[in-house]
Design an enzyme around this catalytic site. Structure first.
Site, short mmCIF file in Angstrom:
data_model
loop_
_atom_site.label_atom_id
_atom_site.label_comp_id
_atom_site.label_asym_id
_atom_site.label_seq_id
_atom_site.Cartn_x
_atom_site.Cartn_y
_atom_site.Cartn_z
N ARG A 98 0.84 -1.21 0.00
CA ARG A 98 0.00 0.00 0.00
C ARG A 98 0.87 1.25 0.00
O ARG A 98 0.55 2.24 0.68
CB ARG A 98 -0.96 0.03 1.20
CG ARG A 98 -1.99 -1.04 1.24
CD ARG A 98 -2.94 -1.03 0.03
NE ARG A 98 -3.63 -2.29 0.00
CZ ARG A 98 -3.13 -3.37 -0.59
NH1 ARG A 98 -1.99 -3.33 -1.25
NH2 ARG A 98 -3.79 -4.50 -0.57
N SER A 118 -11.07 -0.84 2.95
CA SER A 118 -10.41 -1.08 4.25
C SER A 118 -9.97 0.26 4.82
O SER A 118 -9.28 1.02 4.15
CB SER A 118 -9.19 -1.96 4.06
OG SER A 118 -9.56 -3.17 3.46
N GLU A 163 -5.68 3.79 5.91
CA GLU A 163 -5.32 3.58 4.50
C GLU A 163 -5.81 4.74 3.61
O GLU A 163 -5.05 5.23 2.78
CB GLU A 163 -5.88 2.24 4.02
CG GLU A 163 -5.55 1.95 2.57
CD GLU A 163 -6.15 0.65 2.08
OE1 GLU A 163 -5.94 -0.40 2.70
OE2 GLU A 163 -6.83 0.70 1.04
C1 LIG Z 1 -15.77 -0.70 -1.50
C2 LIG Z 1 -14.29 -0.43 -1.64
C3 LIG Z 1 -13.40 -1.48 -1.78
C4 LIG Z 1 -12.02 -1.24 -1.92
N1 LIG Z 1 -11.16 -2.30 -2.05
C5 LIG Z 1 -9.83 -2.09 -2.19
C6 LIG Z 1 -8.93 -3.19 -2.32
O1 LIG Z 1 -9.32 -4.34 -2.33
N2 LIG Z 1 -7.60 -2.92 -2.43
C7 LIG Z 1 -7.13 -1.64 -2.46
O2 LIG Z 1 -5.90 -1.47 -2.57
N3 LIG Z 1 -7.96 -0.57 -2.35
C8 LIG Z 1 -9.28 -0.77 -2.21
N4 LIG Z 1 -10.14 0.29 -2.07
C9 LIG Z 1 -9.59 1.65 -2.05
C10 LIG Z 1 -9.65 2.40 -3.40
O3 LIG Z 1 -10.64 1.87 -4.23
C11 LIG Z 1 -8.34 2.38 -4.15
O4 LIG Z 1 -7.33 2.96 -3.38
C12 LIG Z 1 -8.43 3.14 -5.49
O5 LIG Z 1 -7.24 2.96 -6.23
C13 LIG Z 1 -8.67 4.63 -5.33
O6 LIG Z 1 -8.96 5.14 -6.61
P1 LIG Z 1 -9.74 6.50 -6.81
O7 LIG Z 1 -9.67 6.83 -8.27
O8 LIG Z 1 -11.10 6.40 -6.24
O9 LIG Z 1 -8.84 7.51 -5.99
P2 LIG Z 1 -9.31 8.77 -5.13
O10 LIG Z 1 -10.03 8.30 -3.92
O11 LIG Z 1 -10.01 9.74 -6.01
O12 LIG Z 1 -7.89 9.36 -4.70
C14 LIG Z 1 -7.07 8.65 -3.79
C15 LIG Z 1 -5.69 9.32 -3.75
O13 LIG Z 1 -5.07 9.17 -5.02
C16 LIG Z 1 -4.82 10.47 -5.59
N5 LIG Z 1 -5.09 10.37 -7.02
C17 LIG Z 1 -6.21 9.93 -7.65
N6 LIG Z 1 -6.03 9.97 -8.97
C18 LIG Z 1 -4.79 10.44 -9.20
C19 LIG Z 1 -4.02 10.73 -10.37
N7 LIG Z 1 -4.48 10.53 -11.60
N8 LIG Z 1 -2.77 11.23 -10.20
C20 LIG Z 1 -2.26 11.46 -8.96
N9 LIG Z 1 -2.93 11.22 -7.83
C21 LIG Z 1 -4.18 10.70 -7.95
C22 LIG Z 1 -5.77 11.41 -4.88
O14 LIG Z 1 -5.28 12.75 -4.91
C23 LIG Z 1 -5.76 10.82 -3.49
O15 LIG Z 1 -4.61 11.21 -2.80
C24 LIG Z 1 -11.52 0.08 -1.93
C25 LIG Z 1 -12.44 1.15 -1.80
C26 LIG Z 1 -13.81 0.89 -1.65
C27 LIG Z 1 -14.76 2.06 -1.51
#
Ligand SMILES: Cc1cc2nc3c(=O)[nH]c(=O)nc-3n(C[C@H](O)[C@H](O)[C@H](O)COP(=O)(O)OP(=O)(O)OC[C@H]3O[C@@H](n4cnc5c(N)ncnc54)[C@H](O)[C@@H]3O)c2cc1C
Length: 344
Positions: A167, A245, A336
């Site tokens: 992570r 998580s 996380e």
């Molecule tokens: C129901 C659920 C289940 C999940 N299961 C998992 C899992 O199994 N494993 C896991 O690892 N994670 C999991 N996650 C967490 C999450 O989905 C991941 O971390 C995902 O990659 C976040 O993507 P996002 O586009 O929504 O990012 P955001 O929430 O929009 O952003 C998260 C971070 O990344 C940055 N960011 C986003 N896009 C960019 C970009 N293009 N360039 C630079 N920075 C950027 C943002 O500024 C922020 O700091 C889960 C979340 C939920 C709600």
């Protein structure tokens, strides 16, 4: 003046107040222009993907939110071209992660199938080296192309230079500096998925751990397992109004590991244990909380909004759980999701 965009409408927790400015960028040029003009004006910037790993303050964000909505999945060879090697696939940061996984499974590209059902965008996956069910994106990422806000230029990092860990990555270590524009994946081709590295998934598939199973079966099994834990987004199910998580699995000295806790040995001699186990055994059962914010009724590791929660409610629950685990076991859990304008 139009009403400000509310960040609760852009996060899976459905929490977060107004953005001072909100830009949806559909091309790399638009992403960079929005980030540059905010940087030049000395305004804070929040790069937003799917909002699935964000806890945003009730006060909102006092700067420019740049929603990355770029699209494109470009393999270097067509699906019907016979190649004995793999495929290099360039994916725009704004593509939905699970849509890309579905495309990979349908195309016979192996290596991301166990990451089915994770919400959010492709561009966010390298930030925390997304992982689940025995796979991590670091295993298949070839390179990450970014806009560097400090150097004010494009950079491409090979996987070995991304500082990937559990992570973690160089992008997470240097928050906000790198705007991910494109991720290139190196995937093998075939009908079978990568060797199944996770015992629960192997059981669900009816194969030995380390064996392979058809790609589509792996995706179906993972979606089934995740669904049972409220880890696939469903607007009707408050157990999925979460950031996944909430705490990472702590890596500790074996001497402090509580008796009976799961232990996954790490290369440095320490062991990774289960945050869910610690929370549960410290007395926080599934559903613990109140009618605003509670642990998921399906999974102790997800903190959820039952509908009327504020960010303050969610953080109060997070502190209660973190402090309770620390009092019981002397192990301090670390969040996380990324906290924006607030802290634990
Ligand atoms: C129901 C659920 C289940 C999940 N299961 C998992 C899992 O199994 N494993 C896991 O690892 N994670 C999991 N996650 C967490 C999450 O989905 C991941 O971390 C995902 O990659 C976040 O993507 P996002 O586009 O929504 O990012 P955001 O929430 O929009 O952003 C998260 C971070 O990344 C940055 N960011 C986003 N896009 C960019 C970009 N293009 N360039 C630079 N920075 C950027 C943002 O500024 C922020 O700091 C889960 C979340 C939920 C709600």
């Amino acid at each position: 003046m139009p009403d400000p965009e509310q960040l609760r409408d852009h996060t899976t927790l459905r929490l977060g107040g107004p953005a001072k400015q909100f830009v949806t960028a559909t091309t790399d040029d638009e992403v960079i222009a929005a980030v540059r003009s905010a940087d030049e004006a000395g305004q804070p910037v929040l790069v937003l993907g799917g909002g699935s790993n964000l806890v945003v303050a009730d006060e909102g964000f006092p700067g420019t939110v740049v929603e990355v909505a770029t699209r494109g999945i470009v393999p270097d060879v067509e699906d019907d071209e016979a190649t004995c090697g793999g495929v290099l696939v360039r994916v725009a940061a704004g593509e939905g992660w699970d849509g890309f996984v579905a495309r990979a499974v349908a195309s016979g590209w192996t290596g991301v199938e166990a990451l089915s059902g994770i919400p959010g965008s492709v561009g966010a996956t390298p930030i925390q080296n997304v992982g689940a069910y025995g796979q991590e994106v670091s295993q298949t990422i070839a390179s990450v192309r970014v806009w560097d806000r400090v150097l004010k230029g494009f950079r491409t990092f090979a996987a070995a230079d991304c500082g990937f860990g559990y992570r973690h990555s160089r992008f997470k270590a240097d928050p906000g500096r790198h705007v991910v524009l494109e991720v290139t994946f190196q995937l093998r081709r075939g009908d079978l998925g990568a060797p199944v590295a996770y015992a629960e998934l192997a059981r669900a598939l009816g194969v030995e751990q380390g064996a392979r199973a058809p790609l589509a079966d792996v995706r179906t099994a993972v979606l089934g397992l995740r669904g049972g834990k409220g880890m696939v987004l469903d607007a009707e199910d408050h157990d999925t109004w979460s950031a996944g998580s909430f705490f990472t699995n702590p890596v500790v000295d074996p001497a402090v590991l509580p008796e009976g806790a799961p232990a996954w040995p790490q290369p440095d001699g320490r062991v990774k244990t289960s945050a869910a186990w610690l929370i549960d055994h410290a007395g926080f059962a599934k559903g613990h909380g109140n009618d605003r914010a509670s642990l998921s009724t399906k999974h102790t590791l997800a903190l959820t909004n039952r509908g009327p929660a504020t960010t303050a409610d969610l953080l109060a629950l997070a502190r209660e759980v973190r402090d309770g685990v620390e009092r019981t076991y002397g192990i301090r859990l670390v969040n996380e999701p990324v906290l924006v304008g607030c802290e634990l």
